[in-house]
Design an enzyme around this catalytic site. Structure first.
Site, PDB file in Angstrom:
ATOM      1  N   GLY A 239      -6.356  -3.854  -7.396  1.00 37.45           N
ATOM      2  CA  GLY A 239      -7.400  -2.963  -7.884  1.00 37.45           C
ATOM      3  C   GLY A 239      -8.832  -3.434  -7.765  1.00 37.45           C
ATOM      4  N   GLU A 275      -1.641  -8.257  -6.817  1.00 37.70           N
ATOM      5  CA  GLU A 275      -1.260  -7.316  -5.745  1.00 37.70           C
ATOM      6  C   GLU A 275      -2.492  -6.665  -5.121  1.00 37.70           C
ATOM      7  OE1 GLU A 275       0.940  -4.527  -8.086  1.00 37.70           O
ATOM      8  OE2 GLU A 275       2.696  -5.790  -8.265  1.00 37.70           O
ATOM      9  N   PRO A 276      -3.404  -7.442  -4.562  1.00 42.03           N
ATOM     10  CA  PRO A 276      -4.584  -6.812  -3.972  1.00 42.03           C
ATOM     11  C   PRO A 276      -4.235  -6.100  -2.667  1.00 42.03           C
ATOM     12  CG  PRO A 276      -4.611  -9.171  -3.536  1.00 42.03           C
ATOM     13  CD  PRO A 276      -3.404  -8.911  -4.395  1.00 42.03           C
ATOM     14  N   GLY A 277      -4.806  -4.921  -2.479  1.00 40.49           N
ATOM     15  CA  GLY A 277      -4.660  -4.209  -1.214  1.00 40.49           C
ATOM     16  C   GLY A 277      -6.029  -4.082  -0.580  1.00 40.49           C
ATOM     17  N   CYS A 346     -10.425  22.441  11.449  1.00 44.01           N
ATOM     18  CA  CYS A 346     -10.879  23.757  10.993  1.00 44.01           C
ATOM     19  C   CYS A 346     -10.912  23.863   9.475  1.00 44.01           C
ATOM     20  CB  CYS A 346      -9.972  24.825  11.569  1.00 44.01           C
ATOM     21  SG  CYS A 346      -9.821  24.647  13.343  1.00 44.01           S
ATOM     22  N   GLU A 347     -11.689  22.995   8.836  1.00 43.82           N
ATOM     23  CA  GLU A 347     -11.895  23.061   7.394  1.00 43.82           C
ATOM     24  C   GLU A 347     -13.266  22.482   7.109  1.00 43.82           C
ATOM     25  OE1 GLU A 347      -9.190  21.623   4.541  1.00 43.82           O
ATOM     26  OE2 GLU A 347      -7.414  22.003   5.757  1.00 43.82           O
ATOM     27  N   TYR A 375      -6.417   2.305   3.155  1.00 42.49           N
ATOM     28  CA  TYR A 375      -6.214   3.730   2.898  1.00 42.49           C
ATOM     29  C   TYR A 375      -6.844   4.571   4.006  1.00 42.49           C
ATOM     30  CZ  TYR A 375      -4.970   1.455  -1.422  1.00 42.49           C
ATOM     31  OH  TYR A 375      -4.383   0.595  -2.328  1.00 42.49           O
TER      32      TYR A 375
HETATM   33  C1  LIG Z   1      -2.167   0.743  -5.118  1.00 39.79           C
HETATM   34  C2  LIG Z   1      -1.556  -0.399  -5.827  1.00 39.79           C
HETATM   35  C3  LIG Z   1      -2.034  -1.703  -5.613  1.00 39.79           C
HETATM   36  C4  LIG Z   1      -3.197  -2.024  -4.721  1.00 39.79           C
HETATM   37  O1  LIG Z   1      -4.413  -1.520  -5.186  1.00 39.79           O
HETATM   38  P1  LIG Z   1      -5.779  -1.949  -4.458  1.00 39.79           P
HETATM   39  O2  LIG Z   1      -6.806  -1.175  -5.175  1.00 39.79           O
HETATM   40  O3  LIG Z   1      -5.657  -1.548  -3.033  1.00 39.79           O
HETATM   41  O4  LIG Z   1      -5.946  -3.408  -4.641  1.00 39.79           O
HETATM   42  C5  LIG Z   1      -1.378  -2.734  -6.252  1.00 39.79           C
HETATM   43  N1  LIG Z   1      -0.324  -2.514  -7.072  1.00 39.79           N
HETATM   44  C6  LIG Z   1       0.151  -1.281  -7.305  1.00 39.79           C
HETATM   45  C7  LIG Z   1       1.322  -1.107  -8.210  1.00 39.79           C
HETATM   46  C8  LIG Z   1      -0.447  -0.176  -6.693  1.00 39.79           C
HETATM   47  O5  LIG Z   1       0.021   1.041  -6.937  1.00 39.79           O
END
Ligand SMILES: *Cc1c(COP(=O)(O)O)cnc(C)c1O
Length: 421
Positions: A239, A275-277, A346-347, A375
């Site tokens: 997050g 859990e960084p994305g 077309c939107e 994303y």
């Molecule tokens: C989406 C998600 C993440 C990653 O969130 P980021 O904002 O991309 O870091 C981690 N854990 C869970 C359970 C998620 O749903």
């Protein structure tokens, strides 16, 4: 910091000119930098050291197997939210012992897949899910390691569609019910309680909501230990936000985030998972597109580009801002001109930017959407029968197509005309 810079008047990914990739691959395409991915992953491992920890990349932000292998080869774990993502992690060579399975609606088939293939832990989000997992594990004569995802009821102060830690959200077990559900988990066959999980949302630009949530997790750890549970892992979710504009935003740095984690939960002797994305993948990718037409409208000029909302959904879906830069470096002090940057779909929602000051651009010019690694490709669709666009990975002076553009034959052949016609 990323590795997309102008060199000799032309935007590069590391040492590769984007115009060279465009010439070979065609536009639009996504391009990722290995050096940026590695750098961002290492920022987190450094921020959490010396605590015992595992950084689990949230695959849902960017799931190409080649990207997963870059991170997996550095020792990263993976956070998966579906059987499909689990398969991707495995295909990238990540062992089950480094895969965490999250998600609010895991099916029994997905549970079976992970139990048979190996899994570090399931982050369980409800009592019905807990009971289903107990049944599946028992039927396979194995034990499922679990953490319960707690909903701490804190305001993440982010976009409503990606806030997940308030009690009205669908995620997790209300913190007030945690003791009861842990007690049930301890009684159920085939379930091994190993820790607590929390994830309060995405694109957080302040540490304070995390700190509130983690303080509640610390308190709950002591309470549950008092109840006789073994809490040896804390999964603190992802997050952490990224800057989407180069000017004024300054989200917290991983180092400060790590220091806050040590301050709030460091004394508990737990192994820490995060859990960084987005923070790993977001600024490690660009979407490169070319201008099809410059259309002069009433009081505004439209730059019609060959990328669209089906390729990069964030602007139409969340009203998100992406910086847009020309691939050919503008001469210093070139006067800016305002454009609406739009795609061909077309939107009206297919709009990337309104009244955006850019240096003058015209037909055939290449532009890059910054911060498009997270994303981006993963949310793409073939709306308007626009083929999924290629993904390219750069490392130093090399590049490779890591997902090819499908041919129209491949796309059309997926449809079937019933025999009765
Ligand atoms: C989406 C998600 C993440 C990653 O969130 P980021 O904002 O991309 O870091 C981690 N854990 C869970 C359970 C998620 O749903």
């Amino acid at each position: 910091m990323d590795h997309f810079l102008y060199k000799n008047g032309s935007l590069h990914a590391e040492d590769v000119a984007l115009s060279d990739i465009a010439a070979q691959v065609g536009t639009p395409f996504y391009v990722y930098s290995t050096a940026t991915l590695e750098r961002h992953y290492k920022l987190f491992t450094e921020a959490l050291s010396p605590l015992p920890h595992l950084v689990c990349f949230a695959i849902k932000s960017l799931s190409n197997i080649a990207v997963l292998k870059v991170l997996g080869d550095l020792g990263a774990g993976m956070d998966v939210v579906s059987g499909g993502e689990y398969r991707r992690a495995k295909a990238a060579g990540v062992p089950g012992s480094r895969i965490v399975f999250s998600g609010v609606g895991k099916t029994r088939d997905e549970m079976r897949l992970a139990l048979e293939g190996g899994v570090r832990q399931f982050n369980v989000e409800s009592e019905p899910e807990l009971r289903a997992l107990s049944e599946v594990a028992t039927s396979l004569a194995v034990t499922a390691p679990i953490a319960l995802r707690i909903n701490p009821d804190v305001d993440a102060k982010t976009h409503e569609k990606i806030a997940t830690g308030k009690k009205e959200n669908k995620f997790g077990i209300p913190i007030d019910r945690a003791r009861a559900v842990y007690a049930e988990a301890a009684r159920l066959p085939g379930i091994d309680v190993v820790g607590i999980d929390v994830h309060i949302g995405s694109q957080l630009t302040e540490l304070e909501p995390f700190e509130q949530a983690f303080a509640k997790v610390a308190e709950l750890t002591e309470t549950l230990r008092g109840d006789g549970h073994t809490i040896r892992r804390l999964d603190l979710g992802g997050g952490l936000g990224i800057p989407y504009t180069r000017s004024n935003e300054a989200p917290p740095l991983p180092l400060d985030y790590g220091a806050m984690i040590k301050r709030t939960v460091g004394h508990l002797g737990c192994e820490i998972e995060i859990e960084p994305g987005r923070l790993i993948s977001g600024n490690a990718g660009l979407l490169v597109s070319s201008v099809i037409y410059l259309k002069q409208g009433e009081g505004r000029d439209f730059l019609i580009v060959d990328a669209a909302m089906n390729d990069l959904a964030r602007p139409s879906m969340y009203g998100a801002h992406h910086d847009i830069v020309p691939v050919v470096e503008p001469a210093p002090a070139t006067a800016a001109q305002e454009f609406d940057v739009v795609g061909p779909v077309c939107e009206t929602g297919d709009t990337f930017a309104r009244h955006r000051p850019l240096t003058p651009l015209g037909e055939g010019d290449l532009v890059a959407f910054r911060s498009a690694g997270a994303y981006g490709a993963v949310m793409a669709s073939e709306y308007n029968t626009r083929p999924l666009i290629p993904e390219v990975l750069v490392k130093g002076d090399q590049f490779a197509v890591i997902r090819a553009r499908p041919s129209f034959d491949e796309i059309l052949n997926r449809d079937t005309i019933p025999a009765w016609m």
